[in-house]
Scaffold this motif. Structure first.
Motif, PDB file in Angstrom:
ATOM      1  N   GLU A 141       1.904  -7.569  -5.158  1.00  0.00           N
ATOM      2  CA  GLU A 141       1.065  -6.636  -5.603  1.00  0.00           C
ATOM      3  C   GLU A 141       0.899  -5.795  -4.441  1.00  0.00           C
ATOM      4  O   GLU A 141       0.209  -4.685  -4.426  1.00  0.00           O
ATOM      5  CB  GLU A 141      -0.241  -7.262  -5.654  1.00  0.00           C
ATOM      6  CG  GLU A 141      -0.397  -8.119  -7.036  1.00  0.00           C
ATOM      7  CD  GLU A 141       0.080  -9.578  -6.785  1.00  0.00           C
ATOM      8  OE1 GLU A 141       0.412  -9.879  -5.530  1.00  0.00           O
ATOM      9  OE2 GLU A 141      -0.103 -10.443  -7.762  1.00  0.00           O
ATOM     10  N   ASP A 142       1.692  -6.111  -3.067  1.00  0.00           N
ATOM     11  CA  ASP A 142       1.638  -5.157  -1.969  1.00  0.00           C
ATOM     12  C   ASP A 142       2.465  -3.884  -1.852  1.00  0.00           C
ATOM     13  O   ASP A 142       3.772  -4.408  -2.401  1.00  0.00           O
ATOM     14  CB  ASP A 142       1.596  -6.226  -0.783  1.00  0.00           C
ATOM     15  CG  ASP A 142       0.530  -6.872  -0.471  1.00  0.00           C
ATOM     16  OD1 ASP A 142      -0.624  -6.634  -1.174  1.00  0.00           O
ATOM     17  OD2 ASP A 142       0.627  -7.741   0.462  1.00  0.00           O
ATOM     18  N   ASN A 170      -2.895  -3.022  -1.656  1.00  0.00           N
ATOM     19  CA  ASN A 170      -2.945  -4.146  -2.431  1.00  0.00           C
ATOM     20  C   ASN A 170      -3.728  -3.491  -3.771  1.00  0.00           C
ATOM     21  O   ASN A 170      -4.836  -3.389  -3.723  1.00  0.00           O
ATOM     22  CB  ASN A 170      -3.544  -5.253  -2.070  1.00  0.00           C
ATOM     23  CG  ASN A 170      -3.326  -6.518  -2.981  1.00  0.00           C
ATOM     24  OD1 ASN A 170      -4.221  -6.611  -3.845  1.00  0.00           O
ATOM     25  ND2 ASN A 170      -2.488  -7.188  -2.826  1.00  0.00           N
ATOM     26  N   GLN A 175      -5.465  -1.624   2.508  1.00  0.00           N
ATOM     27  CA  GLN A 175      -6.018  -2.697   3.334  1.00  0.00           C
ATOM     28  C   GLN A 175      -6.358  -2.465   4.780  1.00  0.00           C
ATOM     29  O   GLN A 175      -5.972  -1.647   5.534  1.00  0.00           O
ATOM     30  CB  GLN A 175      -4.953  -3.858   3.590  1.00  0.00           C
ATOM     31  CG  GLN A 175      -4.272  -4.139   2.120  1.00  0.00           C
ATOM     32  CD  GLN A 175      -5.325  -4.617   1.282  1.00  0.00           C
ATOM     33  OE1 GLN A 175      -5.511  -5.893   1.446  1.00  0.00           O
ATOM     34  NE2 GLN A 175      -5.871  -4.105   0.200  1.00  0.00           N
TER      35      GLN A 175
END
Length: 237
Positions: A141-142, A170, A175
Motif C-alpha cells: 500500500e506504500d 500510504n 506519512q
C-alpha cells in the motif's frame, strides 16, 4: 487544493532533509528512456485500472495506443461510493507499469541509481495528476508520490520531477515518518488521477525518461514541446 498545497510544503521539507542526509552528486549522466508508447508491445507493459475494477466504483479508465506514437489515458472519474460498500471514499483512475518479473537472469526492476529525476512528456487537460513510484522496500500500500500538474491542450509539456520530491504515502496519505526513496529498487512507475472532480479526463503520454538534474527542483514545463497531431477533447471518440 489543500492536498496539493500540503504536498508542496511537505515536499520542500523532505527535500531539505534528503539533501542533509544524502547530498546529491552533480555528475551529468545521459538521460535514458524508461517507457515509450509506440507499439502494442510497449502498451502491454502497463496496466490501466480504476475504482470500478478495484471495488465496484463508478470511475472508468482506458489506455488507448494512438497512431502518432503515444498513449491516451482517458475516461471518467466518479467519487460516488458504491452501494453497500465498506469503502469511505472513491474516485481514482490509475495507469502504471507492470510489476517486474523474476527470471533466471534476475529481476526486471528499474535501477535509477545514476539518475536523480524523472521526465514525463505529456499533453493534459488542466487537471492535477499524481506521479507514483513503488519500490520493493515498501509494503504493497506504500507509494512515493509527487504532484504532476497539467495545462490544457493543445501543446505538449515536459515535466521534470526530482526523485527527492517524491513523498512516502500510504493509501494516499502522506506519512509522518519519511524514508528516502531507493532508486535501485523501483518496481513500478504510474500516473494517478484522484482529484475529487467528477467528469471526463484525458492525458496523452509520449514518454517517461530517467535523467540527472543539476538544479534539484521540479519543472512543470521544461521543454515547451509542441504537438504534431490534431488535438481532440476528452469527449471525442
Amino acid at each position: 487544493l489543500f492536498f496539493f498545497f500540503f504536498f508542496a510544503t511537505m515536499s520542500s521539507v523532505g527535500k531539505l532533509l534528503r539533501k542533509i542526509f544524502n547530498p546529491p552528486t552533480f555528475e551529468r549522466v545521459r538521460a535514458f528512456n524508461l517507457f515509450s508508447f509506440k507499439t502494442q508491445k510497449d502498451l502491454d507493459q502497463w496496466v490501466c485500472t480504476s475504482d470500478q475494477k478495484a471495488f465496484g466504483g463508478y470511475s472508468e479508465a482506458e489506455a488507448e495506443l494512438m497512431e502518432e506514437g503515444y498513449v491516451r489515458f482517458h475516461g471518467s472519474l466518479s467519487t460516488k461510493i458504491p452501494h453497500d460498500s465498506k469503502v469511505v471514499r472513491s474516485g481514482f483512475c490509475l495507469f502504471r507499469s507492470r510489476s517486474p518479473q523474476v527470471t533466471i537472469f534476475g529481476s526486471t526492476r528499474l535501477d535509477l541509481q545514476t539518475h536523480n529525476a524523472l521526465e514525463f512528456e505529456v499533453r493534459g487537460d488542466g487537471r492535477a495528476y499524481v506521479a507514483n513510484i513503488q519500490t520493493s522496500a515498501l509494503r504493497d500500500e506504500d507509494l512515493y508520490q509527487a504532484a504532476l500538474y497539467t495545462r490544457g491542450g493543445p501543446h505538449w509539456q515536459t515535466i521534470r520531477i526530482p526523485l527527492s520530491d517524491f513523498l512516502l504515502t500510504n493509501r494516499g496519505y502522506i506519512q509522518n515518518e519519511q524514508t528516502i526513496l531507493s532508486p535501485s529498487r523501483v518496481e513500478t512507475i504510474g500516473i494517478l488521477l484522484a482529484d475529487k472532480r467528477d467528469g471526463p479526463f484525458q492525458l496523452d503520454i509520449r514518454h517517461i525518461r530517467a535523467m540527472t538534474l543539476v538544479d534539484d527542483s521540479t519543472d512543470m514545463d521544461a521543454g515547451n514541446a509542441k504537438m504534431t497531431t490534431t488535438w481532440s477533447n476528452a469527449n471525442s471518440t
